[in-house]
Scaffold this motif. Sequence first.
Motif, PDB file in Angstrom:
ATOM      1  N   UNK A 149      -9.879   2.128 -16.343  1.00 60.16           N
ATOM      2  CA  UNK A 149     -11.321   2.320 -16.194  1.00 60.16           C
ATOM      3  C   UNK A 149     -11.833   1.884 -14.843  1.00 60.16           C
ATOM      4  N   UNK A 150     -12.938   1.164 -14.846  1.00 66.86           N
ATOM      5  CA  UNK A 150     -13.600   0.780 -13.599  1.00 66.86           C
ATOM      6  C   UNK A 150     -12.957  -0.419 -12.926  1.00 66.86           C
ATOM      7  N   UNK A 151     -12.206  -1.198 -13.672  1.00 66.86           N
ATOM      8  CA  UNK A 151     -11.678  -2.448 -13.126  1.00 66.86           C
ATOM      9  C   UNK A 151     -10.164  -2.412 -12.960  1.00 66.86           C
ATOM     10  N   UNK A 152      -9.710  -2.978 -11.866  1.00 67.00           N
ATOM     11  CA  UNK A 152      -8.286  -3.142 -11.574  1.00 67.00           C
ATOM     12  C   UNK A 152      -7.646  -4.049 -12.619  1.00 67.00           C
ATOM     13  N   UNK A 153      -6.424  -3.707 -13.008  1.00 64.86           N
ATOM     14  CA  UNK A 153      -5.711  -4.533 -13.989  1.00 64.86           C
ATOM     15  C   UNK A 153      -4.236  -4.619 -13.615  1.00 64.86           C
ATOM     16  N   UNK A 154      -3.490  -5.357 -14.415  1.00 68.14           N
ATOM     17  CA  UNK A 154      -2.064  -5.539 -14.148  1.00 68.14           C
ATOM     18  C   UNK A 154      -1.281  -4.240 -14.246  1.00 68.14           C
ATOM     19  N   UNK A 155      -1.751  -3.260 -15.007  1.00 67.00           N
ATOM     20  CA  UNK A 155      -1.017  -1.993 -15.066  1.00 67.00           C
ATOM     21  C   UNK A 155      -1.149  -1.225 -13.745  1.00 67.00           C
ATOM     22  N   UNK A 156      -2.291  -1.353 -13.079  1.00 69.32           N
ATOM     23  CA  UNK A 156      -2.426  -0.735 -11.757  1.00 69.32           C
ATOM     24  C   UNK A 156      -1.457  -1.380 -10.781  1.00 69.32           C
ATOM     25  N   UNK A 157      -1.339  -2.692 -10.843  1.00 67.66           N
ATOM     26  CA  UNK A 157      -0.421  -3.408  -9.968  1.00 67.66           C
ATOM     27  C   UNK A 157       1.006  -2.899 -10.155  1.00 67.66           C
ATOM     28  N   UNK A 158       1.448  -2.816 -11.421  1.00 66.39           N
ATOM     29  CA  UNK A 158       2.829  -2.429 -11.692  1.00 66.39           C
ATOM     30  C   UNK A 158       3.096  -0.975 -11.331  1.00 66.39           C
ATOM     31  N   UNK A 159       2.249  -0.066 -11.767  1.00 63.50           N
ATOM     32  CA  UNK A 159       2.540   1.354 -11.579  1.00 63.50           C
ATOM     33  C   UNK A 159       2.349   1.820 -10.139  1.00 63.50           C
ATOM     34  N   UNK A 160       1.545   1.101  -9.367  1.00 67.68           N
ATOM     35  CA  UNK A 160       1.399   1.471  -7.953  1.00 67.68           C
ATOM     36  C   UNK A 160       2.465   0.814  -7.087  1.00 67.68           C
ATOM     37  N   UNK A 161       3.160  -0.188  -7.603  1.00 63.65           N
ATOM     38  CA  UNK A 161       4.065  -0.999  -6.781  1.00 63.65           C
ATOM     39  C   UNK A 161       5.188  -0.218  -6.097  1.00 63.65           C
ATOM     40  N   UNK A 162       5.820   0.776  -6.727  1.00 66.06           N
ATOM     41  CA  UNK A 162       6.914   1.444  -6.014  1.00 66.06           C
ATOM     42  C   UNK A 162       6.468   2.170  -4.757  1.00 66.06           C
ATOM     43  N   UNK A 163       5.212   2.613  -4.722  1.00 67.26           N
ATOM     44  CA  UNK A 163       4.731   3.370  -3.568  1.00 67.26           C
ATOM     45  C   UNK A 163       4.407   2.464  -2.377  1.00 67.26           C
ATOM     46  N   UNK A 164       4.293   1.156  -2.634  1.00 68.56           N
ATOM     47  CA  UNK A 164       4.142   0.220  -1.525  1.00 68.56           C
ATOM     48  C   UNK A 164       5.471   0.061  -0.783  1.00 68.56           C
ATOM     49  N   UNK A 165       6.588   0.240  -1.519  1.00 66.89           N
ATOM     50  CA  UNK A 165       7.924   0.071  -0.944  1.00 66.89           C
ATOM     51  C   UNK A 165       8.540   1.396  -0.518  1.00 66.89           C
ATOM     52  N   UNK A 166       8.164   2.472  -1.196  1.00 65.31           N
ATOM     53  CA  UNK A 166       8.746   3.783  -0.921  1.00 65.31           C
ATOM     54  C   UNK A 166       7.629   4.771  -0.594  1.00 65.31           C
ATOM     55  N   UNK A 167       7.017   4.644   0.566  1.00 67.44           N
ATOM     56  CA  UNK A 167       5.891   5.535   0.880  1.00 67.44           C
ATOM     57  C   UNK A 167       6.269   7.012   0.895  1.00 67.44           C
ATOM     58  N   UNK A 168       7.552   7.313   1.126  1.00 67.64           N
ATOM     59  CA  UNK A 168       7.975   8.717   1.117  1.00 67.64           C
ATOM     60  C   UNK A 168       7.871   9.335  -0.270  1.00 67.64           C
ATOM     61  N   UNK A 169       7.845   8.482  -1.293  1.00 65.74           N
ATOM     62  CA  UNK A 169       7.739   8.983  -2.666  1.00 65.74           C
ATOM     63  C   UNK A 169       6.290   9.169  -3.096  1.00 65.74           C
ATOM     64  N   UNK A 170       5.349   8.841  -2.213  1.00 67.13           N
ATOM     65  CA  UNK A 170       3.941   8.908  -2.574  1.00 67.13           C
ATOM     66  C   UNK A 170       3.526  10.337  -2.907  1.00 67.13           C
TER      67      UNK A 170
END
Length: 202
Positions: A149-170
Amino acid sequence: MPTLYHAPNSRSTSILVLIEEMGIADRIDVVEVTVARQDGNGGPDPRNPHPEGKVPYLTDGEDHVRERGAIIAYLTDRFPETALGRPVGHPQRGTFLSWLFYYQGVMEPVLVHDWATIDHPILHATFRDLEAVFARLAEALDSQPYLLGEDYSAVDLLLSSPFQWLPDAMPEQPALRGWIRRCADRPAFHAVMAREQAGLRR
């Protein structure tokens, strides 16, 4: 006091970000250990109680927790006042757990298979493919900034995490790229990454 076994610049870094986001760094003991790296560096650390020598690994008295989704659920349940999780009885509890398990059981396997260029119909039938994963994320983010919803949560942290390390997979979808940027553009993320990089330069 819970103890997190952590190797810098690894999957366990996302748990450090979670701890920073939750404001519980003074309530978690962090022990840095070595792990075997894909480039051949590192190796098992006798201080790490994980049965396979991996990270992250959380101990809390006699209880032990492995796998990031499980650690996230454990910590957000243990410290519900931080509002990064969804406690038992919350109307989004099921959705919160579903995203954690989706990451561990579907999204990460699909990303790893794609990165390793492994393709087989059975993998697609079992885990889906990148297009399906990105479509699922895009659907959830179509009318809201974060997965719950409107607020950031731990699921956003986890599911976005691979794209911080693998930008080519974005993914190419603007909605997903915007979500990934929002998740990375947080003080907790920047603080942890700065500490991790400083540790590498020591």
